[in-house]
Write a protein that holds these residues in place. Structure first.
Motif, PDB file in Angstrom:
ATOM      1  N   GLN A  92      -7.171 -56.846  62.209  1.00 42.19           N
ATOM      2  CA  GLN A  92      -6.746 -55.646  61.417  1.00 42.19           C
ATOM      3  C   GLN A  92      -5.154 -55.355  61.068  1.00 42.19           C
ATOM      4  O   GLN A  92      -4.455 -56.133  62.007  1.00 42.19           O
ATOM      5  CB  GLN A  92      -7.161 -54.351  62.113  1.00 42.19           C
ATOM      6  CG  GLN A  92      -6.572 -52.864  61.520  1.00 42.19           C
ATOM      7  CD  GLN A  92      -6.851 -51.716  62.392  1.00 42.19           C
ATOM      8  OE1 GLN A  92      -7.860 -51.253  62.304  1.00 42.19           O
ATOM      9  NE2 GLN A  92      -6.021 -51.128  62.844  1.00 42.19           N
ATOM     10  N   ALA A 111      -6.572 -51.999  56.746  1.00 38.09           N
ATOM     11  CA  ALA A 111      -7.389 -52.958  56.393  1.00 38.09           C
ATOM     12  C   ALA A 111      -7.816 -53.873  57.411  1.00 38.09           C
ATOM     13  O   ALA A 111      -6.989 -54.253  58.089  1.00 38.09           O
ATOM     14  CB  ALA A 111      -6.996 -53.593  55.109  1.00 38.09           C
ATOM     15  N   VAL A 130     -11.491 -50.609  54.875  1.00 42.48           N
ATOM     16  CA  VAL A 130     -10.325 -50.031  54.549  1.00 42.48           C
ATOM     17  C   VAL A 130     -10.230 -48.592  54.917  1.00 42.48           C
ATOM     18  O   VAL A 130     -11.276 -47.774  55.359  1.00 42.48           O
ATOM     19  CB  VAL A 130      -9.777 -50.086  53.219  1.00 42.48           C
ATOM     20  CG1 VAL A 130      -9.763 -51.582  52.667  1.00 42.48           C
ATOM     21  CG2 VAL A 130     -10.981 -49.507  52.199  1.00 42.48           C
TER      22      VAL A 130
END
Length: 237
Positions: A92, A111, A130
């Protein structure tokens, strides 16, 4: 090397780096916040989740090498019927669009990808997601509210779903906070979670515990978590 040996080594590294620079925690909320680890610093978020389908063990080390980009890479192990399965790998990236200020609000963008090696052996990428966390500060940061809106692509089911979350942090003591949240998707029943967060060493070592379930769910869907979060001072070049 056994998974618990890896975890112990990661924990030891973070503890050795611990000093006195303040930082703000996010565990154990699933609802994200508009904050990241301090510039040039790192953290280790780890927890065990106990549920009827088997126990999960998570470790998510993350660092902020640039000042406004928190990168996290980790995963989970699951124990079912006495066996161990490497069930998730997560990567991430998170950046702040507006830093959270006392008495104000902040906005972030996240994201990432979660890969399930057992279920997605032939896929290069896993489930992509997201998220936009928005956080609000009240009463000199003693009460924080977090709102999330996002989406994820389930590559196995070939479905795209909207995700959402609402969470709160209420400081009841300089070392203790009550956390609560509800979260879900645009399909299915939402879930909830609530518990306590405690600073063992202020701004450096934190433990937490929560209880959660699906709204209207039975004992088979409830879960308990106990977590440990370690934070370092700035040390990256």
């Amino acid at each position: 090397m056994a998974w618990h040996h890896v975890f112990v080594r990661l924990a030891a590294v973070a503890l050795l780096a611990a000093a006195c620079r303040p930082a703000i925690a996010a565990r154990p909320l699933i609802t994200d916040d508009a904050r990241i680890v301090d510039p040039k610093a790192c953290q280790l978020e780890s927890w065990m989740q106990v549920q009827s389908g088997g126990n999960e063990f998570w470790a998510l080390p993350g660092c902020n090498p640039t000042g406004n980009l928190e990168l996290t890479l980790g995963g989970s192990l699951q124990r079912v019927d006495g066996g161990t399965d490497f069930t998730n790998v997560q990567f991430q990236g998170k950046t702040l669009l507006r830093p959270l200020e006392t008495g104000g609000y902040g906005v972030a963008f996240t994201a990432g990808v979660i890969h399930h090696p057992t279920a997605q052996q032939r896929k290069l990428f896993g489930n992509v997601y997201v998220n936009v966390p928005v956080s609000f500060s009240f009463v000199e940061d003693r009460f924080l509210a977090h709102l999330n809106v996002g989406g994820k692509r389930d590559t196995e089911a070939e479905q795209t779903r909207m995700t959402w979350g609402v969470g709160t942090e209420t400081q009841v003591h300089p070392r203790v906070a009550i956390v609560a949240e509800t979260f879900g998707e645009n399909r299915g029943k939402p879930s909830f979670q609530a518990g306590l967060r405690f600073w063992v060493v202020r701004d450096r070592v934190q433990v937490d515990t929560t209880y959660g379930n699906v709204f209207g769910g039975g004992t088979g869907e409830r879960f308990f978590t106990i977590g440990l979060r370690l934070l370092s001072p700035a040390f990256l070049p």
